[in-house]
Design an enzyme around this catalytic site. Structure first.
Site, PDB file in Angstrom:
ATOM      1  N   ASP A  81       0.826  -1.097   0.173  1.00 55.45           N
ATOM      2  CA  ASP A  81      -0.067  -0.146   0.060  1.00 55.45           C
ATOM      3  C   ASP A  81       0.780   1.301  -0.079  1.00 55.45           C
ATOM      4  O   ASP A  81       2.144   1.326   0.353  1.00 55.45           O
ATOM      5  CB  ASP A  81      -0.997   0.067   1.139  1.00 55.45           C
ATOM      6  CG  ASP A  81      -0.227  -0.032   2.519  1.00 55.45           C
ATOM      7  OD1 ASP A  81       0.921  -0.840   2.623  1.00 55.45           O
ATOM      8  OD2 ASP A  81      -0.552   0.517   3.395  1.00 55.45           O
ATOM      9  N   GLU A 139       0.381  -1.135   5.953  1.00 55.30           N
ATOM     10  CA  GLU A 139       1.384  -0.644   6.809  1.00 55.30           C
ATOM     11  C   GLU A 139       1.135   0.757   6.826  1.00 55.30           C
ATOM     12  O   GLU A 139       1.508   1.509   7.943  1.00 55.30           O
ATOM     13  CB  GLU A 139       2.684  -0.866   6.086  1.00 55.30           C
ATOM     14  CG  GLU A 139       3.910  -0.746   7.179  1.00 55.30           C
ATOM     15  CD  GLU A 139       4.471   0.730   6.857  1.00 55.30           C
ATOM     16  OE1 GLU A 139       5.031   1.177   7.975  1.00 55.30           O
ATOM     17  OE2 GLU A 139       4.065   1.463   6.038  1.00 55.30           O
TER      18      GLU A 139
END
Length: 386
Positions: A81, A139
């Site tokens: 991400d 994350e």
């Protein structure tokens, strides 16, 4: 042609560009999963099997598994991400020395370093053994979901390399602060500030006492900071505040400070500073401390022997998933991605030359442990025959 230009031209960034141009904002599940699908297409020819942790509202977490034999078990760790919502920053570009785009250093670029190093190992040995790769999807929002997976599998490994961006001089990261975040909810009693002042119970006043106490927990000499970063409360100037909320973050460099700060925050959050006002809290430890320790020191020495040069080391205040693995007692080193800057901004870029040096070093490390594993496996089989 300069040596730098020769190095950067030797590295093909076209595959990485494909990853960069797929929007993988943490909340864009479809985009994150598309990145995972593309990355998996490159990992499967290397012999990895895929364990997918399906998620409804965020991208699936992916664990790439290799065959296990005798020898040290290695975890490579990254995330798919990025922080950029769709249609904000989604293009890839390059010049002689830099590549530009969302995730070129944080951390699609780091993931690509890991992939290229694994390809070199596969090319040399025809297989990959004892090396697994975990790619998580959340994350950038704190790994609130994936950290439980990371904690659960960490015990299966002897060491972990994390592919967040390198330092300016290709430093690797040996320590990161731990972080905790709390929400403190405060309930008072509303009253007219002019006619019935003394009938009210002021939640804002209680919040003010708490903020002073929370801030006093900071110990700069220890690297400990406590920040009441967001405060809301009240209805208007003519009303005694019936409610307030404090968002507080704490960062710390060692477990002693972590325990002190967390227990004190929770004490403060449940202390009645104003008669008639009550309070409660939610949240807690988000990522554990990544501390230097003897096992990490031994790993550093071993890697320096493998790559034939000293590792440049640094400590960072920011957190990553390296905190989670290190918190489980696994010798962990972070910053094996490329050097870059401007991360989390539209100016994000990564140094082309640093890709070359990082892939070279990681390939040497993985090759060494693969050879050691092969020797141990041969010895094990010979002992079985005997």
């Amino acid at each position: 042609m300069s040596k730098l230009k020769q190095v950067t031209q030797a590295f093909d960034f076209s595959e990485l560009a494909q990853l960069i141009e797929i929007n993988s904002y943490t909340k864009n599940k479809a985009g994150v999963d598309k990145v995972a699908q593309l990355f998996s297409q490159w990992m499967q020819p290397l012999g990895f099997s895929i364990k997918r942790f399906e998620r409804e509202n965020i991208g699936d977490h992916i664990l790439y598994l290799s065959n296990k034999v005798a020898g040290k078990k290695i975890l490579l760790l990254g995330h798919f991400d990025t922080v950029f919502p769709p249609d904000t920053f989604d293009s890839f570009s390059e010049d002689d020395n830099w590549i530009y785009g969302p995730g070129v250093c944080d951390m699609k670029g780091g993931n690509y370093v890991a992939l290229c190093a694994l390809r070199q190992v596969f090319e040399q040995f025809g297989c990959i053994e004892n090396i697994d790769v975990l790619m998580v999807s959340d994350e950038e929002s704190g790994s609130d979901d994936s950290k439980h997976i990371t904690q659960a599998i960490a015990k299966d490994y002897d060491l972990c390399l994390v592919f967040e961006a390198a330092g300016k001089d290709n430093e690797v990261v040996i320590a990161r602060k731990g972080v905790a975040t709390y929400q403190i909810d405060i309930k008072g009693k509303a009253a007219h500030a002019g006619n019935h002042y003394h009938e009210g119970c002021n939640a804002n006043l209680a919040a003010a006492h708490m903020i002073v106490q929370l801030t006093a927990l900071t110990r700069n000499s220890f690297g400990t900071t406590v920040n009441a970063g967001k405060v809301t409360g009240g209805i208007g100037a003519n009303t005694i505040s019936p409610h307030a909320n404090i968002t507080v973050e704490a960062r710390f460099t060692n477990n002693t400070e972590k325990e002190r700060v967390l227990s004190e925050i929770e004490r403060i959050a449940t202390t009645s500073y104003v008669t008639g006002v009550s309070s409660s809290f939610s949240g807690g430890l988000q990522r554990d401390v990544m501390q230097t320790n003897q096992n990490q020191v031994l790993l550093i020495k071993e890697i320096e022997e493998i790559i034939g040069k000293p590792l440049k080391l640094e400590k960072r205040g920011g957190v990553s998933d390296a905190n989670t693995v290190a918190g489980q007692g696994v010798p962990t080193l972070d910053g094996f991605g490329p050097f870059g800057d401007g991360d989390h901004t539209i100016h994000e870029r990564a140094s082309k030359a640093s890709f070359h040096s990082r892939v070279s070093d990681v390939s040497k490390i993985l090759t060494y442990f693969t050879k050691q594993g092969a020797k141990k496996e041969l010895k094990r089989k010979a002992e079985q025959v005997a």
